[in-house]
Write an enzyme that holds these catalytic residues in place. Structure first.
Site, PDB file in Angstrom:
ATOM      1  N   GLU A   1     -26.124   9.310   9.594  1.00 55.85           N
ATOM      2  CA  GLU A   1     -27.434  10.209   8.969  1.00 55.85           C
ATOM      3  C   GLU A   1     -27.941  11.020   9.928  1.00 55.85           C
ATOM      4  O   GLU A   1     -28.516  10.604  11.233  1.00 55.85           O
ATOM      5  CB  GLU A   1     -28.431   9.270   8.530  1.00 55.85           C
ATOM      6  CG  GLU A   1     -29.663   9.814   8.103  1.00 55.85           C
ATOM      7  CD  GLU A   1     -30.615   8.921   7.536  1.00 55.85           C
ATOM      8  OE1 GLU A   1     -30.617   7.737   7.596  1.00 55.85           O
ATOM      9  OE2 GLU A   1     -31.512   9.261   7.042  1.00 55.85           O
TER      10      GLU A   1
ATOM     11  N   ASP B   1     -34.715   2.763   7.057  1.00 60.37           N
ATOM     12  CA  ASP B   1     -35.900   3.343   6.171  1.00 60.37           C
ATOM     13  C   ASP B   1     -35.567   3.491   4.667  1.00 60.37           C
ATOM     14  O   ASP B   1     -34.265   3.579   4.389  1.00 60.37           O
ATOM     15  CB  ASP B   1     -36.710   4.401   6.682  1.00 60.37           C
ATOM     16  CG  ASP B   1     -35.797   5.497   6.936  1.00 60.37           C
ATOM     17  OD1 ASP B   1     -34.810   5.661   6.271  1.00 60.37           O
ATOM     18  OD2 ASP B   1     -36.493   6.424   7.600  1.00 60.37           O
TER      19      ASP B   1
ATOM     20  N   ASP C   1     -35.176   6.649   3.064  1.00 61.36           N
ATOM     21  CA  ASP C   1     -34.493   7.752   3.075  1.00 61.36           C
ATOM     22  C   ASP C   1     -32.902   7.326   3.505  1.00 61.36           C
ATOM     23  O   ASP C   1     -31.785   7.543   2.820  1.00 61.36           O
ATOM     24  CB  ASP C   1     -34.837   8.904   4.022  1.00 61.36           C
ATOM     25  CG  ASP C   1     -36.039   9.614   3.310  1.00 61.36           C
ATOM     26  OD1 ASP C   1     -36.025   9.532   1.969  1.00 61.36           O
ATOM     27  OD2 ASP C   1     -36.647  10.414   3.944  1.00 61.36           O
TER      28      ASP C   1
ATOM     29  N   ASP D   1     -30.517   5.109   8.794  1.00 55.28           N
ATOM     30  CA  ASP D   1     -31.902   4.551   9.230  1.00 55.28           C
ATOM     31  C   ASP D   1     -32.224   3.431   8.380  1.00 55.28           C
ATOM     32  O   ASP D   1     -32.028   3.188   7.281  1.00 55.28           O
ATOM     33  CB  ASP D   1     -32.922   5.676   9.230  1.00 55.28           C
ATOM     34  CG  ASP D   1     -32.783   6.666  10.439  1.00 55.28           C
ATOM     35  OD1 ASP D   1     -32.027   6.485  11.259  1.00 55.28           O
ATOM     36  OD2 ASP D   1     -33.520   7.676  10.130  1.00 55.28           O
TER      37      ASP D   1
END
Ligand code: 0RA
Length: 844
Positions: free
Chosen positions: A447, A527, A529, A525
């Site tokens: 990403e 998180d 997103d 990541d």
């Protein structure tokens, strides 16, 4: 306490039938056989088999519902990892079986081929697993308890590893009827894991509630990470199922289309009863989701019900378009694939004698079902189309659009393929590896460009390729295939992987053998997103390159969650559990634990063991504290020699005063109820549900509830382990006088002593000590690591931990993706984070 010698000897009263002893022997051998060859009976010893055990017990309760005797099922996972299934059915029979002299419940739970009276429970429809289910679960459980409410009495018995350890006794009076089973899977059998997955169980329970309208299913996960109680209840079962599957989708018609039919026929001279229920609804998406069930068992590979439905749908849509002149001359033929675009449907049949392709029931074979489902569907659809011509037109148009797009996509695939083949082919963004053998090659899909840059620098370029993806990927659920294929990121991905995409016979269709890497690793990541991008990627791979999952080529990288730093030492930590373990480890370095009464000093290895046991005890203690009782007070009630702990806690509320009484065992519980004139569950015998208006004011009522402490067995084990080390555990409640001293950094300038008044304080103090001088940093993204760190923590084959993504249950994954990816609504993000993956741990 009872042991085998307490058992009535069946040979005594059945002397005329000497076959008995042999029979009983056979019985024990029978359950022993299940333990020896679990694969044959419960399909293995892995996580799947573990959850299968829950289904086996659950299916019996559902069968009671199908027979019209059960309206509510409660499922609870307890802190010690045991699980309970309670139903309000008729209760397993408890009367003595004439032949064997054993109570029905014992037969049902111990005899492998009990057949006869208890074998099928007299059920018309059944999952078919009935009869072997519960006893196999009993055999593979460390312990297994059953409480039967029947004939106004509560009966209880207990087994360990399939053997009776407490024979059937009456422990109180019952208000209604029902069966309450609790078991703890045996770690000797389930060597991979004995941990039940909340999502997996909740999903099955929701599914069961959808398929059994009117059945209320209540689920509680009492473990520390567990959520609140969930209730699944659907008055219009299957219709609500389809509506939910289409949540957040734009539907072509607001009301679902539903038909139902009950058929009796004679098949091979045997009467057969078939109930078919079919519900469908179109959305404006491009994928189809058709779930098939037989007697509430999911058939992921479909079968005769599915084929009957499919051909009826194609026939009905073509028939309607022909009759209404909706097709133009140049239009392509509307095929079965075309009419399935945007289709969401559930086919649920109940069959009195279904035949499946295999033991796992993935595919229904019964040939008579095809025409039954086919004719119900065709007639139902034609009737619906005639009465709703507007909707029918929209459905035909959608099919036509699909037929045209099919042509367009075929052309688009061709150009991608040509692009990939011509001019060296590989996209510029791809940093490929030098190795050419796909079996050794890994592709990291990363990403963002910055993490991509770090990965390129940090990788082992011999076998690790890096493909950075920028920004959001196109949502392949929402867009039509030709649009998806025009997306730059997607094209790059397809070319890099090299397999081609989609199903079909043409040369551009997906072929796993052409994969350029045998590990495709998604690295995003940790998180929201990141997990969204991961889900988008998985959706695309699942839709277009499903074979990658079948071959086990798809993985997820696991970047660490924390970096902890103490003095100059740094360490990466994967999750909260590991962090807690580390705190305890660090906290017990350089400490001395002294028992004050005799100044005994524990050896470091003993401290480790003590801390480990006490921490586990603290966790399991949630099983006590959740009822409001105090853990130290409970632990104080252990048996001085055996360390056994009370099995029940009675909570007595009077006005705003609350007291607790611990009850050692069934006898103590029966005596308590007798003394207080209560039912077995602690409810008031005379006035259990005061009707509205005559309710006594709360301050005068005495309310008693009795709770079972499922964790008692496990906690007693820990007490025995701690006692063996010699920690003084007679008392867990705090004493006036200190009993232990922890000395930190002994002999150093920073030496400090803490006096402790309870054994439980030892863990708390050690943990606090572990936090001292420690900085804990939570990682927000891959970008926070430099190339070396990224390689060491997440990419180094020696150290990394990869999650392998398995789509073992294609339809479930499909529904999950569909459910998740239909739209981008923010509240669903957490759900995506929690549930997006069907993954399993893999140490690579
Ligand atoms: C055998 C016979 C009957 C019921 C059951 C078994 C039964 C088993 C389980 C397992 C979980 N819940 C259950 N509920 C019932 C028939 C009983 C009768 O005829 O009264």
């Amino acid at each position: 306490m009872s042991d085998a010698s307490d058992q009535p000897n069946p040979a005594q009263n059945t002397a005329a039938q000497p076959a008995y002893d042999a029979d009983q022997l056979g019985q024990l051998k029978g359950l022993e056989a299940v333990r020896k060859k679990p694969g044959m009976y419960i399909g293995g010893t892995d996580e799947r088999a573990l959850h299968h055990c829950v289904s086996e017990v659950l299916d019996n309760s559902v069968d009671e519902h199908l027979a019209g005797h059960c309206s509510r099922i409660e499922v609870g996972i307890h802190v010690d990892g045991s699980i309970s299934i309670r139903d309000n059915g008729r209760g397993i029979p408890v009367d003595l079986n004439k032949e064997s002299g054993l109570p029905g419940v014992e037969l049902v739970l111990t005899t492998l081929h009990s057949g006869g009276k208890y074998g099928q429970g007299g059920y018309k429809f059944s999952g078919g697993t009935h009869g072997v289910g519960a006893k196999c679960v009993n055999a593979v459980s460390e312990w297994f308890e059953v409480e039967v409410s029947r004939d106004s009495k509560v009966h209880h018995m207990r087994f360990e590893r399939g053997k009776v350890t407490k024979k059937l006794t009456v422990i109180g009076k019952a208000k209604g009827t029902g069966t309450f089973i609790t078991f703890k899977p045996d770690a000797e059998i389930f060597r991979e894991t004995t941990v039940f997955k909340t999502d997996r169980i909740a999903q099955r329970l929701r599914e069961l509630a959808f398929l059994n309208s009117g059945l209320e299913i209540v689920f509680t996960d009492e473990r520390p990470a567990g959520g609140k109680t969930e209730t699944f209840f659907y008055k219009n079962g299957v219709e609500e199922f389809v509506r939910q599957l289409n949540t957040n989708k734009d539907v072509l018609h607001p009301k679902v289309i539903a038909f139902k039919k009950e058929t009796q026929l004679v098949n091979d001279g045997k009467p057969v009863e078939i109930h078919a229920e079919i519900v469908l609804q179109y959305n404006d998406g491009f994928n189809d989701l058709v779930l098939c069930y037989t007697n509430t068992i999911h058939n992921p590979d479909g079968g005769t019900h599915l084929s009957g439905f499919r051909s009826a749908l194609t026939r009905a849509i073509n028939q309607f378009s022909k009759a209404n002149n909706l097709l133009k001359d140049k239009d392509p033929q509307i095929t079965g694939d075309d009419v399935r675009e945007g289709l969401t449907a559930v086919i649920s049949i109940k069959h009195s004698d279904p035949k499946f392709e295999s033991q796992t029931k993935v595919k229904l074979l019964s040939p008579e079902v095809e025409s039954v489902v086919g004719s119900v569907s065709y007639e139902g659809l034609m009737f619906y189309f005639d009465s709703n011509p507007g909707v029918a037109r929209r459905i035909v148009d959608k099919g036509l659009m699909a037929a045209r797009a099919r042509e367009a996509a075929r052309k688009a695939r061709e150009t991608i393929r040509k692009g990939a083949l011509s001019g060296g082919g590989l996209p510029g963004k791809l940093a490929d590896c030098s190795e050419r053998d796909p079996a050794l090659c890994e592709l990291y899909i990363v990403e963002g460009d910055s993490a991509g840059g770090s990965a390129k620098q940090g990788r082992d370029r011999r076998f690790q390729a890096i493909l950075p993806l920028r920004g959001k990927l196109i949502n392949s659920e929402k867009a039509q295939l030709d649009k998806v294929l025009n997306n730059e990121e997607i094209r790059t991905l397809i070319t890099a992987i090299g397999t081609g995409i989609g199903t079909g016979e043409d040369e551009h269709a997906f072929k796993a053998d052409k994969a350029r890497y045998h590990k495709v690793i998604i690295m995003t990541d940790a998180d929201v997103d990141g997990s969204h991008i991961r889900t988008l990627l998985l959706t695309f791979l699942y839709r277009q390159m499903r074979g990658l999952f079948d071959r086990g080529f798809v993985y997820i990288a696991q970047p660490p969650l924390y970096k902890i730093k103490r003095k100059k030492r740094e360490q990466y930590v994967d999750n909260d559990e590991q962090l807690n373990r580390i705190l305890l480890e660090l906290g017990s370095e350089d400490v001395v634990l002294t028992r004050l009464k005799d100044a005994h000093v524990f050896a470091p290895a003993q401290i480790d063991k003590i801390v480990e046991c006490l921490a586990a005890l603290e966790q399991l203690g949630a099983g006590v504290t959740r009822h409001g009782a105090s853990l130290p007070a409970y632990l104080d009630r252990h048996h001085p020699e055996t360390q056994d702990l009370p099995r029940y806690v009675a909570r007595v509320r009077e006005g705003n005063k609350e007291t607790f009484e611990f009850l050692a065992d069934d006898a103590a519980r029966a005596a308590f109820n007798e003394k207080h004139g209560l039912n077995a569950d602690g409810s008031d015998k005379t006035d259990s549900t005061p009707s509205v208006g005559e309710k006594k004011p709360a301050m005068f009522t005495k309310r008693v509830t009795i709770h079972e402490i499922f964790e008692s067995t496990e906690m007693a084990k820990l007490l025995r382990a701690i006692a063996k080390i010699g920690l003084e555990i007679a008392r867990f409640s705090a004493t006036e006088e200190p009993r232990f001293v922890i000395t930190e950094n002994p002999g150093q300038k920073s030496e400090s002593k803490t006096e402790l008044r309870s054994p439980l304080d030892i863990v708390a103090q050690i943990r606090a000590n572990g936090r001292k001088g420690l900085s804990i940093q939570r990682y927000k993204g891959l970008g926070e690591m430099n190339p070396k760190q990224l390689f060491e923590t997440t990419m180094d084959p020696e150290k990394r931990r990869l999650l392998k993504v398995s789509v073992d249950d294609a339809a479930k994954a499909d529904s999950l993706f569909t459910l998740l990816m239909g739209d981008e609504v923010p509240p669903r993000r957490q759900f995506i984070e929690d549930n997006a993956l069907n993954v399993q741990f893999l140490d690579v």
